[in-house]
Design a protein around this motif. Structure first.
Motif, PDB file in Angstrom:
ATOM      1  N   ARG A   1       0.834  -1.206   0.000  1.00  0.00           N
ATOM      2  CA  ARG A   1       0.000   0.000   0.000  1.00  0.00           C
ATOM      3  C   ARG A   1       0.870   1.258   0.000  1.00  0.00           C
ATOM      4  O   ARG A   1       0.613   2.206  -0.744  1.00  0.00           O
ATOM      5  CB  ARG A   1      -0.888  -0.031   1.240  1.00  0.00           C
ATOM      6  CG  ARG A   1      -1.802   1.137   1.309  1.00  0.00           C
ATOM      7  CD  ARG A   1      -2.904   0.947   2.319  1.00  0.00           C
ATOM      8  NE  ARG A   1      -3.564   2.224   2.468  1.00  0.00           N
ATOM      9  CZ  ARG A   1      -4.280   2.573   3.513  1.00  0.00           C
ATOM     10  NH1 ARG A   1      -4.457   1.726   4.503  1.00  0.00           N
ATOM     11  NH2 ARG A   1      -4.828   3.757   3.571  1.00  0.00           N
ATOM     12  N   LEU A   2       1.902   1.242   0.827  1.00  0.00           N
ATOM     13  CA  LEU A   2       2.814   2.379   0.903  1.00  0.00           C
ATOM     14  C   LEU A   2       3.426   2.674  -0.463  1.00  0.00           C
ATOM     15  O   LEU A   2       3.511   3.821  -0.900  1.00  0.00           O
ATOM     16  CB  LEU A   2       3.913   2.048   1.923  1.00  0.00           C
ATOM     17  CG  LEU A   2       5.084   3.014   2.053  1.00  0.00           C
ATOM     18  CD1 LEU A   2       4.594   4.355   2.561  1.00  0.00           C
ATOM     19  CD2 LEU A   2       6.137   2.444   2.998  1.00  0.00           C
ATOM     20  N   ILE A   3       3.813   1.619  -1.143  1.00  0.00           N
ATOM     21  CA  ILE A   3       4.478   1.802  -2.428  1.00  0.00           C
ATOM     22  C   ILE A   3       3.469   2.178  -3.511  1.00  0.00           C
ATOM     23  O   ILE A   3       3.693   3.106  -4.281  1.00  0.00           O
ATOM     24  CB  ILE A   3       5.267   0.535  -2.800  1.00  0.00           C
ATOM     25  CG1 ILE A   3       6.429   0.376  -1.809  1.00  0.00           C
ATOM     26  CG2 ILE A   3       5.785   0.617  -4.219  1.00  0.00           C
ATOM     27  CD1 ILE A   3       7.151  -0.940  -1.871  1.00  0.00           C
ATOM     28  N   GLU A   4       2.335   1.473  -3.527  1.00  0.00           N
ATOM     29  CA  GLU A   4       1.365   1.733  -4.597  1.00  0.00           C
ATOM     30  C   GLU A   4       0.610   3.050  -4.406  1.00  0.00           C
ATOM     31  O   GLU A   4       0.204   3.673  -5.366  1.00  0.00           O
ATOM     32  CB  GLU A   4       0.365   0.571  -4.711  1.00  0.00           C
ATOM     33  CG  GLU A   4       0.982  -0.710  -5.252  1.00  0.00           C
ATOM     34  CD  GLU A   4       1.719  -0.525  -6.566  1.00  0.00           C
ATOM     35  OE1 GLU A   4       1.244   0.266  -7.405  1.00  0.00           O
ATOM     36  OE2 GLU A   4       2.788  -1.144  -6.737  1.00  0.00           O
ATOM     37  N   GLU A   5       0.410   3.447  -3.174  1.00  0.00           N
ATOM     38  CA  GLU A   5      -0.379   4.669  -2.965  1.00  0.00           C
ATOM     39  C   GLU A   5       0.473   5.905  -2.737  1.00  0.00           C
ATOM     40  O   GLU A   5      -0.014   7.023  -2.823  1.00  0.00           O
ATOM     41  CB  GLU A   5      -1.340   4.477  -1.773  1.00  0.00           C
ATOM     42  CG  GLU A   5      -2.480   3.545  -2.102  1.00  0.00           C
ATOM     43  CD  GLU A   5      -3.454   3.384  -0.938  1.00  0.00           C
ATOM     44  OE1 GLU A   5      -3.532   4.281  -0.079  1.00  0.00           O
ATOM     45  OE2 GLU A   5      -4.123   2.328  -0.899  1.00  0.00           O
ATOM     46  N   TYR A   6       1.728   5.709  -2.398  1.00  0.00           N
ATOM     47  CA  TYR A   6       2.562   6.892  -2.224  1.00  0.00           C
ATOM     48  C   TYR A   6       3.712   6.940  -3.227  1.00  0.00           C
ATOM     49  O   TYR A   6       3.755   7.798  -4.094  1.00  0.00           O
ATOM     50  CB  TYR A   6       3.095   6.999  -0.797  1.00  0.00           C
ATOM     51  CG  TYR A   6       3.882   8.278  -0.593  1.00  0.00           C
ATOM     52  CD1 TYR A   6       3.231   9.499  -0.380  1.00  0.00           C
ATOM     53  CD2 TYR A   6       5.272   8.290  -0.671  1.00  0.00           C
ATOM     54  CE1 TYR A   6       3.939  10.682  -0.249  1.00  0.00           C
ATOM     55  CE2 TYR A   6       5.989   9.471  -0.537  1.00  0.00           C
ATOM     56  CZ  TYR A   6       5.314  10.659  -0.327  1.00  0.00           C
ATOM     57  OH  TYR A   6       6.021  11.832  -0.210  1.00  0.00           O
TER      58      TYR A   6
END
Ligand code: ATP
Ligand code: MG
Length: 631
Positions: free
Chosen positions: A78-83
């Motif tokens: 999530r951290l990588i895909e959303e930020y």
């Protein structure tokens, strides 16, 4: 390779990687490899990707975090895909401060440290290379040299968009040292290093009264004012604040929400406009990833304060919950112990597993789903197969509480308790029961646990203990089974000799003394009783065995203990019943006889050789299982 050789190699590598040239030379480089001119966010994203990504059961696993962060695949994805991913594409999130929010000791700092160390390595590779205006304290992007009115044509030619303006210092140097000839300005390759303060910065709030904004944005160098004549001469300014030094890379903000407001405003403009104000100069452009971390309570207090609204809207919050997989939790402890001064301590098998089971249980919400209790949920999360449940059920359970894992027992607490147990025990060996006891004792001292939670957690200790009881019993059986084939064969032959003598009304000869003796009725019965052969039926059973035996002999086949199902069952049961006795005896105060002692030693040896125990923990295990069997 010796360490001195490695140092030498490193230095040679350092020299090999060095590059210096004119701005014109630099343009040649980016023509060939435009990725060199990427933004800080894009560099981080590419670094994460370049370590490799794998997809398992619809879950992306980023190898970058692989051997360091356990069980947080979903949060990291999530951290990588959303930020990071959208930020790398220059989307608006890049202009937000990244705030990792999660419970204490949940791996936030570790994630940030990995990013920092990763960048240090990545800038030494071809695809992660970074170039800067030579001698600039902020390692300014050389492309800032291109005047604004030429940037459109630059984009047409190079396909690279330039953001930010040339800093006051380099504007002046360009005039004074190069007579305005941009193409001659010196450019060099730089390598991020937190120690040398290149591309990586860390800011920790200190006492709010004495904290100086200069820590962030640099300060006037009074010793040089006389030389340059004015405070507004950029050469009389030291651009050495953390924001300056972290330019092109990343900056970690520890305890950001504890910081004084006036500091936070600098961040506001930096993140939003990509520049900040220092001294008496025009705005200074900077391109850096700003990462902060905090816990939930602090975050709630922060957003509850109306004054923080503007800042709040410029923050992207990414939850970093606790790991919820028991097997991964075990790996966390293993890693933490390896990194600690307890690395020499013998930790008995399953000691960390029971601690992990306990911790994960404390973090889980009570499931609403029919037929699933919290222990079953823990197992399902851990990937264990339970009849009647599949992936869909796990997804449903996860959906019940999307914010699960923000509370419960933290890894640091567990490690602290383990180390205190080791100190108390005075032997460098610790087992599952020691660990559970230490965890339990610690609950009273754990300040932040409510009375209600304490009760709940005590119950989870009992659950973990029951899990362990089962594991321990199986473990001892397994160790016993190791010499099983051998024992089974001996017992079977012994039985058959006696049966033969019984049916033929013969005597047996004692192999040692040569003395004649009657068949051992007690031995035969002890086996037959295991499968319920009654006193009346024993003769028929023995004759049946003898017939089978001679049938085998006629065909030239070997009769072994697999040759007769019921007999096999009887032998097995007898062996395990003996085991029970043997183990029981170890717990009794009386000294075991020679044969039993031999058996104990065999089992201990197996536990040590095959199952990772040492003699202390193996004996402890046997004693414990003995006490369980005595109940
Ligand atoms: N999921 C995890 N994978 C690997 N290690 C972990 C994980 N969670 C915690 N740890 C370990 O626990 C310890 C504490 O983690 P860390 O300091 O990163 O936590 P934190 O979230 O920054 O905590 P705090 O809020 O107290 O600053 C570290 O040794 C870290 O390696
Ligand atoms: Mg931390």
């Amino acid at each position: 390779m010796s360490i001195l050789n490695k140092i030498k190699n490193y230095r040679e590598e350092e020299n090999r990687l060095k590059w210096e040239g004119s701005f014109a030379d630099y343009l040649e480089i980016i023509k060939e490899r435009p990725e060199v001119a990427q933004t800080a966010h894009s560099r981080v994203y590419n670094m994460l990707k370049s370590a490799g990504v794998e997809e398992r059961d619809g879950q992306k696993m980023y190898h970058f975090f692989g051997e360091e962060i356990f069980g947080l695949e979903a949060a990291l994805e999530r951290l990588i895909e959303e930020y990071f991913h959208p930020a790398a594409k220059r989307l608006d999130v890049r202009k937000r401060i990244l705030l990792l929010m999660g419970p204490v000791s949940g791996g936030k700092s570790t994630i940030v440290t990995l990013l920092k160390r990763g960048l240090e390595r990545y800038t030494r590779t071809d695809s992660g290379a970074v170039y800067a205006i030579k001698g600039c304290p902020m390692h300014e992007d050389p492309l800032h040299l291109i005047p604004h009115h030429l940037r459109d044509s630059f984009y047409e030619e190079y396909g690279i968009r330039i953001e930010g303006s040339l800093s006051p210092l380099n504007t002046m140097r360009l005039e004074e040292e190069y007579g305005g000839r941009i193409e001659e300005m010196r450019v060099e390759r730089i390598f991020f290093s937190e120690d040398r303060r290149v591309g990586i910065g860390t800011f920790t709030p200190s006492d709010p009264k004495s904290q100086d904004i200069a820590d962030l944005t640099g300060s006037i160098d009074f010793s040089t004012i006389a030389q340059y004549g004015s405070e507004s001469d950029p050469r009389a300014y030291r651009f050495d604040g953390e924001l300056n030094k972290a330019n092109r890379g990343m900056m970690e903000f520890q305890e950001m929400l504890k910081l004084d407001e006036k500091f936070l405003w600098h961040l506001l403009s930096l993140t939003q406009e990509g520049n900040f104000k220092a001294g008496r100069f025009a705005l200074i452009s900077a391109d850096e990833l700003i990462v902060a971390h905090t816990n939930e309570t602090e975050y709630r207090t922060f957003i509850a304060n109306k004054k923080n609204e503007a800042l709040h809207s410029r923050i992207i919050v990414m939850p970093i919950p606790y790991n919820l997989k028991a097997s991964q939790e075990e790996r966390i402890y293993e890693k933490m112990i390896q990194d600690s001064d307890m690395a020499h301590v013998h930790i008995a098998p399953h000691a960390l597993k029971v601690a992990a089971i306990f911790s994960v249980l404390t973090r889980l919400e009570i499931p609403k789903k029919q037929g699933v209790d919290v222990v079953k949920k823990m197992r399902l999360y851990n990937g264990e197969s339970i009849e009647g449940y599949n992936e869909v059920d796990i997804e449903e359970l996860k959906k019940e509480y999307p914010n699960e894992g923000m509370q419960g027992i933290d890894p640091r607490y567990v490690i602290n308790r383990i180390s205190s147990a080791i100190i108390r025990k005075e032997v460098p060996s610790i087992n599952a029961l020691d660990v559970l006891r230490a965890l339990k004792d610690g609950l009273d001292q754990h300040a932040s646990i409510s009375e209600e939670d304490r009760k709940k957690f005590m119950n989870y200790i009992a659950v973990a203990r029951r899990e362990y009881d089962e594991i321990a019993k199986k473990e001892v059986q397994k160790a016993f089974v190791y010499s099983y084939e051998e024992s089974a064969k001996t017992l079977l032959n012994n039985y058959l000799d006696n049966v033969e003598a019984f049916c033929n009304k013969n005597k047996l000869r004692d192999p040692l003394t040569g003395e004649e003796m009657n068949p051992d009725e007690k031995l035969m019965r002890s086996i037959e009783e295991q499968i319920g052969v009654s006193e009346n039926a024993k003769k028929a059973f023995r004759e049946e065995i003898l017939i089978r035996l001679s049938a085998f002999a006629r065909k030239g086949k070997r009769f072994d203990y697999h040759s007769h199902d019921r007999l096999r069952e009887a032998i097995q049961k007898k062996l395990f019943a003996d085991l029970k006795d043997v183990v029981k005896i170890t717990t009794s105060s009386q000294t075991p006889d020679e044969a039993q002692l031999k058996k104990i030693n065999e089992v201990v040896a197996t536990l040590v050789d095959e199952h990772g125990y040492n003699t202390t923990s193996a004996n402890e295990l046997l004693r414990y299982v003995g006490s369980l069997l005595n109940r």
